[in-house]
Design a protein around this motif. Structure first.
Motif, PDB file in Angstrom:
ATOM      1  N   TRP A  38      28.323 -16.444  80.493  1.00 21.58           N
ATOM      2  CA  TRP A  38      29.128 -15.246  80.696  1.00 21.58           C
ATOM      3  C   TRP A  38      28.349 -14.203  81.499  1.00 21.58           C
ATOM      4  O   TRP A  38      27.171 -13.968  81.262  1.00 21.58           O
ATOM      5  CB  TRP A  38      29.566 -14.641  79.366  1.00 21.58           C
ATOM      6  CG  TRP A  38      30.551 -15.461  78.604  1.00 21.58           C
ATOM      7  CD1 TRP A  38      30.334 -16.146  77.445  1.00 21.58           C
ATOM      8  CD2 TRP A  38      31.918 -15.700  78.963  1.00 21.58           C
ATOM      9  NE1 TRP A  38      31.471 -16.795  77.044  1.00 21.58           N
ATOM     10  CE2 TRP A  38      32.463 -16.537  77.957  1.00 21.58           C
ATOM     11  CE3 TRP A  38      32.722 -15.300  80.027  1.00 21.58           C
ATOM     12  CZ2 TRP A  38      33.792 -16.973  77.991  1.00 21.58           C
ATOM     13  CZ3 TRP A  38      34.048 -15.724  80.054  1.00 21.58           C
ATOM     14  CH2 TRP A  38      34.563 -16.550  79.042  1.00 21.58           C
ATOM     15  N   ILE A  39      29.039 -13.594  82.454  1.00 22.25           N
ATOM     16  CA  ILE A  39      28.451 -12.516  83.247  1.00 22.25           C
ATOM     17  C   ILE A  39      29.339 -11.286  83.139  1.00 22.25           C
ATOM     18  O   ILE A  39      30.566 -11.370  83.259  1.00 22.25           O
ATOM     19  CB  ILE A  39      28.306 -12.922  84.726  1.00 22.25           C
ATOM     20  CG1 ILE A  39      27.240 -14.012  84.865  1.00 22.25           C
ATOM     21  CG2 ILE A  39      27.934 -11.717  85.602  1.00 22.25           C
ATOM     22  CD1 ILE A  39      27.052 -14.513  86.293  1.00 22.25           C
ATOM     23  N   HIS A  40      28.715 -10.164  82.893  1.00 20.97           N
ATOM     24  CA  HIS A  40      29.403  -8.869  82.877  1.00 20.97           C
ATOM     25  C   HIS A  40      29.069  -8.126  84.160  1.00 20.97           C
ATOM     26  O   HIS A  40      27.896  -7.987  84.520  1.00 20.97           O
ATOM     27  CB  HIS A  40      28.954  -8.050  81.664  1.00 20.97           C
ATOM     28  CG  HIS A  40      29.479  -6.647  81.654  1.00 20.97           C
ATOM     29  ND1 HIS A  40      30.806  -6.353  81.430  1.00 20.97           N
ATOM     30  CD2 HIS A  40      28.848  -5.451  81.855  1.00 20.97           C
ATOM     31  CE1 HIS A  40      30.977  -5.046  81.476  1.00 20.97           C
ATOM     32  NE2 HIS A  40      29.814  -4.467  81.738  1.00 20.97           N
ATOM     33  N   ILE A  41      30.096  -7.676  84.870  1.00 23.89           N
ATOM     34  CA  ILE A  41      29.886  -6.866  86.069  1.00 23.89           C
ATOM     35  C   ILE A  41      29.861  -5.407  85.655  1.00 23.89           C
ATOM     36  O   ILE A  41      30.866  -4.871  85.177  1.00 23.89           O
ATOM     37  CB  ILE A  41      30.991  -7.101  87.116  1.00 23.89           C
ATOM     38  CG1 ILE A  41      31.022  -8.570  87.547  1.00 23.89           C
ATOM     39  CG2 ILE A  41      30.773  -6.206  88.327  1.00 23.89           C
ATOM     40  CD1 ILE A  41      32.130  -8.896  88.531  1.00 23.89           C
ATOM     41  N   PRO A 111      30.002  -6.507  77.588  1.00 26.08           N
ATOM     42  CA  PRO A 111      28.587  -6.783  77.873  1.00 26.08           C
ATOM     43  C   PRO A 111      27.871  -7.458  76.720  1.00 26.08           C
ATOM     44  O   PRO A 111      26.856  -8.132  76.924  1.00 26.08           O
ATOM     45  CB  PRO A 111      28.005  -5.400  78.167  1.00 26.08           C
ATOM     46  CG  PRO A 111      28.935  -4.437  77.511  1.00 26.08           C
ATOM     47  CD  PRO A 111      30.299  -5.061  77.586  1.00 26.08           C
ATOM     48  N   ASN A 112      28.378  -7.311  75.501  1.00 25.54           N
ATOM     49  CA  ASN A 112      27.730  -7.926  74.347  1.00 25.54           C
ATOM     50  C   ASN A 112      27.896  -9.444  74.333  1.00 25.54           C
ATOM     51  O   ASN A 112      27.127 -10.141  73.675  1.00 25.54           O
ATOM     52  CB  ASN A 112      28.305  -7.334  73.052  1.00 25.54           C
ATOM     53  CG  ASN A 112      27.959  -5.868  72.894  1.00 25.54           C
ATOM     54  OD1 ASN A 112      26.824  -5.457  73.120  1.00 25.54           O
ATOM     55  ND2 ASN A 112      28.955  -5.066  72.541  1.00 25.54           N
ATOM     56  N   LEU A 113      28.901  -9.943  75.062  1.00 27.96           N
ATOM     57  CA  LEU A 113      29.098 -11.388  75.153  1.00 27.96           C
ATOM     58  C   LEU A 113      28.335 -11.995  76.318  1.00 27.96           C
ATOM     59  O   LEU A 113      28.210 -13.213  76.415  1.00 27.96           O
ATOM     60  CB  LEU A 113      30.590 -11.706  75.323  1.00 27.96           C
ATOM     61  CG  LEU A 113      31.521 -11.402  74.155  1.00 27.96           C
ATOM     62  CD1 LEU A 113      32.964 -11.722  74.553  1.00 27.96           C
ATOM     63  CD2 LEU A 113      31.125 -12.214  72.921  1.00 27.96           C
ATOM     64  N   ALA A 114      27.836 -11.144  77.194  1.00 29.73           N
ATOM     65  CA  ALA A 114      27.281 -11.622  78.467  1.00 29.73           C
ATOM     66  C   ALA A 114      25.846 -12.103  78.342  1.00 29.73           C
ATOM     67  O   ALA A 114      25.028 -11.508  77.637  1.00 29.73           O
ATOM     68  CB  ALA A 114      27.358 -10.510  79.512  1.00 29.73           C
ATOM     69  N   SER A 115      25.558 -13.187  79.068  1.00 27.38           N
ATOM     70  CA  SER A 115      24.178 -13.656  79.201  1.00 27.38           C
ATOM     71  C   SER A 115      23.461 -12.935  80.322  1.00 27.38           C
ATOM     72  O   SER A 115      22.234 -12.876  80.354  1.00 27.38           O
ATOM     73  CB  SER A 115      24.159 -15.168  79.478  1.00 27.38           C
ATOM     74  OG  SER A 115      24.763 -15.886  78.429  1.00 27.38           O
ATOM     75  N   GLU A 156      23.015   1.728  76.042  1.00 28.39           N
ATOM     76  CA  GLU A 156      22.691   0.559  75.218  1.00 28.39           C
ATOM     77  C   GLU A 156      22.745  -0.739  76.020  1.00 28.39           C
ATOM     78  O   GLU A 156      22.073  -1.718  75.674  1.00 28.39           O
ATOM     79  CB  GLU A 156      23.639   0.483  74.018  1.00 28.39           C
ATOM     80  CG  GLU A 156      25.089   0.158  74.330  1.00 28.39           C
ATOM     81  CD  GLU A 156      25.896   1.363  74.833  1.00 28.39           C
ATOM     82  OE1 GLU A 156      27.100   1.178  75.113  1.00 28.39           O
ATOM     83  OE2 GLU A 156      25.306   2.466  74.932  1.00 28.39           O
ATOM     84  N   ILE A 157      23.540  -0.774  77.095  1.00 32.64           N
ATOM     85  CA  ILE A 157      23.639  -1.992  77.914  1.00 32.64           C
ATOM     86  C   ILE A 157      22.307  -2.260  78.603  1.00 32.64           C
ATOM     87  O   ILE A 157      21.831  -3.404  78.653  1.00 32.64           O
ATOM     88  CB  ILE A 157      24.763  -1.855  78.960  1.00 32.64           C
ATOM     89  CG1 ILE A 157      26.104  -1.615  78.283  1.00 32.64           C
ATOM     90  CG2 ILE A 157      24.829  -3.109  79.844  1.00 32.64           C
ATOM     91  CD1 ILE A 157      27.251  -1.377  79.262  1.00 32.64           C
ATOM     92  N   TRP A 158      21.694  -1.221  79.122  1.00 28.69           N
ATOM     93  CA  TRP A 158      20.409  -1.355  79.817  1.00 28.69           C
ATOM     94  C   TRP A 158      19.253  -1.531  78.831  1.00 28.69           C
ATOM     95  O   TRP A 158      18.355  -2.349  79.051  1.00 28.69           O
ATOM     96  CB  TRP A 158      20.177  -0.135  80.696  1.00 28.69           C
ATOM     97  CG  TRP A 158      18.833  -0.085  81.369  1.00 28.69           C
ATOM     98  CD1 TRP A 158      17.748   0.665  81.009  1.00 28.69           C
ATOM     99  CD2 TRP A 158      18.416  -0.821  82.523  1.00 28.69           C
ATOM    100  NE1 TRP A 158      16.701   0.448  81.862  1.00 28.69           N
ATOM    101  CE2 TRP A 158      17.077  -0.455  82.803  1.00 28.69           C
ATOM    102  CE3 TRP A 158      19.044  -1.750  83.356  1.00 28.69           C
ATOM    103  CZ2 TRP A 158      16.365  -1.003  83.878  1.00 28.69           C
ATOM    104  CZ3 TRP A 158      18.331  -2.280  84.424  1.00 28.69           C
ATOM    105  CH2 TRP A 158      17.003  -1.902  84.670  1.00 28.69           C
ATOM    106  N   SER A 159      19.307  -0.791  77.737  1.00 30.05           N
ATOM    107  CA  SER A 159      18.150  -0.748  76.842  1.00 30.05           C
ATOM    108  C   SER A 159      18.048  -1.948  75.911  1.00 30.05           C
ATOM    109  O   SER A 159      16.967  -2.241  75.399  1.00 30.05           O
ATOM    110  CB  SER A 159      18.192   0.536  75.993  1.00 30.05           C
ATOM    111  OG  SER A 159      19.344   0.551  75.162  1.00 30.05           O
ATOM    112  N   ARG A 160      19.139  -2.676  75.717  1.00 33.33           N
ATOM    113  CA  ARG A 160      19.098  -3.744  74.713  1.00 33.33           C
ATOM    114  C   ARG A 160      18.051  -4.800  75.050  1.00 33.33           C
ATOM    115  O   ARG A 160      17.448  -5.395  74.156  1.00 33.33           O
ATOM    116  CB  ARG A 160      20.472  -4.397  74.550  1.00 33.33           C
ATOM    117  CG  ARG A 160      20.984  -5.098  75.794  1.00 33.33           C
ATOM    118  CD  ARG A 160      22.312  -5.800  75.555  1.00 33.33           C
ATOM    119  NE  ARG A 160      22.743  -6.517  76.758  1.00 33.33           N
ATOM    120  CZ  ARG A 160      23.781  -7.336  76.779  1.00 33.33           C
ATOM    121  NH1 ARG A 160      24.477  -7.547  75.683  1.00 33.33           N
ATOM    122  NH2 ARG A 160      24.114  -7.951  77.911  1.00 33.33           N
TER     123      ARG A 160
END
Length: 437
Positions: A38-41, A111-115, A156-160
């Motif tokens: 999975w990719i999140h844009i 984004p939580n599903l994305a690799s 949180e998307i960047w910092s995770r």
């Protein structure tokens, strides 16, 4: 300035495509084929991508990019009736990749599903304003605005994973983004890749350096962008049946100075050869063909060099200002066996698309020092290769062709089942990110 209608059309199209595709992915998030893929844009403000296209002719010492925005970065067609050939500018790879990834089958709005998280940031185009803007010494600031957005909008998307799962495309050699932060004024380039905050993200560049693990070179876009499998197969048939009436070809510039270097040696060998060499008892071939591409005259005109490449058995690929060159991939598209003069030219660069362990199967390497300082004649080396071996190598080059081409967006399903440069790059990114744990 780019026409308002061009930029507006691109903006509307990207928005509609993204909404339609992400909604469809919400329905299929249980698809097992997308597990781990999975990719999140990441949704970025338009100032990071589409707005930059409106300043495509604002900068000195660089070509006007505006004419090449057509067809979502593929450029205008080489002629009216073609459906595969375009006047593509490699610096628009960011736009080409952005358009293509919208067709990736495993996109997710979560984004939580994305690799992996793709940043649709046109870094190469944006870098120009730091080099040529009102403050010409602002190169160290390149990336500041992007970093501020990533750390303040949904931080949180960047910092995770501290950026480890993020990737972007930078349509220039990595050297153009690697000026030390302490250099003022810069010799050339910006300091984007020298910012510690970006050390973890993966950068797909047209040429990488050899020590930073976050950089990976991807092929320069050629002018060939087929839209269907029959068009690709038709071109491959033409490549196979093309009569190779020249032993070797050099398409490029340089080599005119008196200082010994590999391009000078190639020019001297090609221009001083007037005889022909026998291939069989009844047929003769020209030893060397030369297409002068000085002053950038070949950059958007594949007609100048593609026919000579189709007629040559070997294409000479010397380094220039940087180790790599677009002509390497033009030659592969023409079924012309590449001849390299140092490993950095391609062998140490494009491991995803041109596997290093297979290099000797589709290319020839002649050490540049042997040619420049030891009097080795390139033609002698190439003529010593048995015809059967040349035929086998050409077939391997043809097999590599789909791996280095960028197919047209909206391609037919048959062609989509054959992985191209974008597909292989995405596979490499996912594997690279997953290997970090």
């Amino acid at each position: 300035m780019a026409s308002t209608s061009t930029v507006t059309t691109l903006t509307i199209f990207f928005f509609v495509c993204f909404i339609e595709l992400t909604v469809s992915q919400q329905i299929s998030t249980v698809d097992s084929e997308c597990t781990g893929r999975w990719i999140h844009i990441r949704t970025l403000p338009s100032r990071f991508n589409l707005d930059l296209l409106s300043t495509c002719n604002h900068y000195p010492l660089t070509d006007d990019l505006c004419p090449y925005l057509a067809n979502h970065g593929l450029g205008p067609k080489t002629h009216t009736r073609t459906r595969s050939w375009y006047r593509t500018d490699p610096l628009l790879l960011e736009l080409i990749f952005h358009r293509r990834i919208l067709e990736y089958p495993c996109l997710t709005p979560d984004p939580n599903l994305a690799s992996a998280v793709y940043l649709p940031y046109y870094a190469g185009i944006d870098s120009l304003r730091y080099l040529y803007g009102s403050d010409v010494n602002s190169s160290a600031d390149h990336g500041s605005d992007l970093l501020s957005f990533l750390t303040q909008d949904s931080p949180e998307i960047w910092s995770r994973r501290s950026g480890h799962d993020h990737f972007l495309v930078m349509a220039r050699p990595a050297w153009d983004f690697s000026q030390p932060l302490t250099v003022d004024p810069p010799i050339w380039g910006t300091s984007f890749l020298e910012r510690p905050e970006f050390f973890n993200l993966t950068a797909l560049t047209l040429e990488s350096r050899f020590w930073p693990w976050q950089e990976q070179a991807v092929p320069y876009p050629t002018s060939f962008h087929p839209h269907s499998l029959p068009f690709l197969e038709s071109w491959i048939r033409r490549v196979r049946r093309s009569r190779r009436t020249s032993l070797m070809l050099f398409a490029g510039g340089g080599g005119t100075s008196s200082t010994p270097n590999i391009r000078r040696s190639i020019r001297l060998e090609c221009t001083n050869v007037t005889e022909t060499e026998p291939e069989t008892s009844s047929e003769k071939i020209k030893t060397c063909d030369f297409v002068d591409c000085s002053n950038g005259i070949c950059e958007h005109d594949p007609i100048r060099f593609m026919r000579p490449m189709l007629q040559s058995s070997f294409c000479l690929q010397p380094p220039g200002d940087t180790p790599t060159r677009k002509a390497t991939f033009d030659g592969i598209i023409a079924g012309c066996i590449p001849v390299f003069f140092e490993d950095q030219t391609a062998k140490m660069q494009y491991g995803w698309h041109l596997p290093e362990e297979e290099f000797s199967e589709f290319s020839v390497t002649i050490t540049k020092e042997d040619v420049v300082f030891r009097g080795v004649r390139i033609a002698d080396v190439l003529m010593s290769i048995p015809k059967e071996e040349v035929a086998r190598m050409r077939e391997r080059v043809i097999e590599m062709m789909p791996r280095v081409m960028y197919r047209r967006h909206g391609a037919s399903m048959g062609l989509m089942n054959k992985k191209d440069a974008v597909d292989i790059a995405i596979d490499g990114v996912l594997q690279k990110i997953s290997s970090r744990g």
